[in-house]
Design an enzyme around this catalytic site. Sequence first.
Site, PDB file in Angstrom:
ATOM      1  N   THR A 190      -2.497  28.309 -67.452  1.00  0.00           N
ATOM      2  CA  THR A 190      -1.794  27.877 -68.664  1.00  0.00           C
ATOM      3  C   THR A 190      -1.487  26.393 -68.541  1.00  0.00           C
ATOM      4  OG1 THR A 190       0.296  28.622 -67.662  1.00  0.00           O
ATOM      5  CG2 THR A 190      -0.797  30.127 -69.197  1.00  0.00           C
TER       6      THR A 190
ATOM      7  N   THR B 216       2.172  31.952 -66.123  1.00  0.00           N
ATOM      8  CA  THR B 216       3.431  31.345 -66.571  1.00  0.00           C
ATOM      9  C   THR B 216       3.293  30.947 -68.030  1.00  0.00           C
ATOM     10  OG1 THR B 216       3.862  30.526 -64.338  1.00  0.00           O
ATOM     11  CG2 THR B 216       5.096  29.508 -66.151  1.00  0.00           C
TER      12      THR B 216
ATOM     13  N   LEU C  31       4.814  32.370 -56.041  1.00  0.00           N
ATOM     14  CA  LEU C  31       4.027  32.133 -54.831  1.00  0.00           C
ATOM     15  C   LEU C  31       3.958  30.653 -54.508  1.00  0.00           C
ATOM     16  CD1 LEU C  31       0.987  34.496 -55.544  1.00  0.00           C
ATOM     17  CD2 LEU C  31       3.200  35.063 -54.513  1.00  0.00           C
ATOM     18  N   ARG C  32       4.084  30.347 -53.221  1.00  0.00           N
ATOM     19  CA  ARG C  32       3.879  28.978 -52.743  1.00  0.00           C
ATOM     20  C   ARG C  32       2.459  28.859 -52.220  1.00  0.00           C
ATOM     21  NH1 ARG C  32       7.899  28.860 -48.057  1.00  0.00           N
ATOM     22  NH2 ARG C  32       7.076  30.987 -47.964  1.00  0.00           N
ATOM     23  N   GLU C  33       1.738  27.844 -52.668  1.00  0.00           N
ATOM     24  CA  GLU C  33       0.410  27.623 -52.112  1.00  0.00           C
ATOM     25  C   GLU C  33       0.545  27.334 -50.624  1.00  0.00           C
ATOM     26  OE1 GLU C  33      -2.352  25.149 -54.254  1.00  0.00           O
ATOM     27  OE2 GLU C  33      -1.180  25.383 -56.091  1.00  0.00           O
TER      28      GLU C  33
ATOM     29  N   LYS D 256      11.229  32.479 -64.680  1.00  0.00           N
ATOM     30  CA  LYS D 256      10.221  31.665 -64.001  1.00  0.00           C
ATOM     31  C   LYS D 256      10.478  30.185 -64.226  1.00  0.00           C
ATOM     32  CE  LYS D 256       6.275  30.246 -62.251  1.00  0.00           C
ATOM     33  NZ  LYS D 256       5.970  30.250 -60.822  1.00  0.00           N
TER      34      LYS D 256
ATOM     35  N   PHE E  84      13.922  22.693 -50.208  1.00  0.00           N
ATOM     36  CA  PHE E  84      13.647  21.670 -51.210  1.00  0.00           C
ATOM     37  C   PHE E  84      14.613  20.484 -51.124  1.00  0.00           C
ATOM     38  CE2 PHE E  84      11.435  25.344 -52.659  1.00  0.00           C
ATOM     39  CZ  PHE E  84      10.266  24.854 -53.214  1.00  0.00           C
TER      40      PHE E  84
ATOM     41  N   LYS F   7      13.928  18.037 -48.837  1.00  0.00           N
ATOM     42  CA  LYS F   7      13.147  17.121 -48.011  1.00  0.00           C
ATOM     43  C   LYS F   7      12.695  15.953 -48.885  1.00  0.00           C
ATOM     44  CE  LYS F   7       9.107  16.861 -44.968  1.00  0.00           C
ATOM     45  NZ  LYS F   7       9.835  16.103 -43.927  1.00  0.00           N
TER      46      LYS F   7
ATOM     47  N   CYS G 255       2.306  23.732 -60.877  1.00  0.00           N
ATOM     48  CA  CYS G 255       3.391  24.421 -61.574  1.00  0.00           C
ATOM     49  C   CYS G 255       4.544  23.507 -61.988  1.00  0.00           C
ATOM     50  CB  CYS G 255       3.932  25.558 -60.705  1.00  0.00           C
ATOM     51  SG  CYS G 255       2.752  26.898 -60.432  1.00  0.00           S
TER      52      CYS G 255
END
Length: 438
Positions: A76, A112, A143-145, A197, A242, A244, A253
């Site tokens: 999307t 999404t 999901l995290r790549e 989401k 998050f 860092k 995303c």
Amino acid sequence: MGLVTGACFAASGHQVVCIDMDAAKIALLHQGKLPIYEPGLDRMIVRSVEEGRLDFSTEYAAGIGDAEVVFVTVGTPMAGQDGRTDLTYVLNAVADVAACMGDHAVIVIKSTVPVGTGDEIARKIRLLRSELDCAVVSNPEFLREGAAIADFMQPDRIVIGAEEAAARDVVVKLYRTMVGQDVPIVCTGRRTAELIKYAANAYLVAKISFINEMADLCESIEADVEDVALGIGLDHRIGSAFLKPGPGYGGSCFPKDTQALLVTAEAHGRHLRIVEAAATVNNARRHDMVRKIADACGGTVDGKMLAVLGLTFKPGTDDLRESPAVAIVHLLVAEGARIRAFDPAAMPRLGDLAGEVTLAETAYGCVQDADALVILTDWPEFAGLDLLRIRKSLRQPVVVDLRNVFAPKQVAEAGLFYTSIGRMPVRGSEARWSAAAE
């Protein structure tokens, strides 16, 4: 997302057919090869194929007709610069699915999509095939790549948005065959699930932009942003994830989802000022990083050969979409820099970028005779590089570390002048440019 979803359900004992219109991708999968880089996914797929639980096809009829649950996982992307979401792929996929599916199936939207899309899909299916007893469920992915399998198999939570109790129960039962009772399953209405989401990504975006602003302040007042992040992250109300600092968020995303949420809010007469500010900070971040690199290189990058390590938006993936590293490279080239680049995973996917940069086969080859080293992605192997060897290879002993891969003392001991994010360098190791060495 689609390949991970199919592979994980197959590994959990379900019969799965993955369908894609790209015949080249399907051919690769039939050969046991992956069109993406995701650690551990290749072994999982090969095992499930050998055990007869997983297959791949370009034909909808091959897997849709007898399916009890159909997951839609197509992309999307943004439709334009205004942040609107392009639903073409989703709506086309749903139309093709509806044409083939049997009665009583459940369509689960993992893509999404903006709030209200599930309602639109349900209306579309009723128009196409009014006789179908079909329910549309929202099941957003988180999901995290680079860690997608672990995130799917051991999730923090599962969100299921449904308007029909029977369809909700089908999807809950499906997931309970894979995860234990300790994993929360949040059951909501469809629109709420769609918003969850976007809200999750917007909150993470805000944390990233917040710590980057704190990093800038730390540099001005001689504080250390990593200690700041530790000190606030240990508060259970905040958490360390998050926090860092770096060159900003990217990937497939966060940028598009942030903009889509802002478009949704505006369409309903609302202004999400915190989200707007987070996006503004991030958009300016890459330009700030180019100025930081130029300052370390004597005030300009024009004519300089810069060794760039890392091009993906994060380690553990070959994804270059909306990568801050790629954006920074483009800006550096526009400023007259010459770029030699290396990335452990992304080299086959560089596309147009390959025409703008010289590619190196190794990290050390990238650094050889460069005027400065710039680290843009924090691949773990970069932290183990021999800094003395790097010092000998560089024309100028300058390192600009935009991911805080190295410890300042470690770099100073190697005789390198060092710039990082939100940390004060060891005295005497500040990045300096020697005109005599040019």
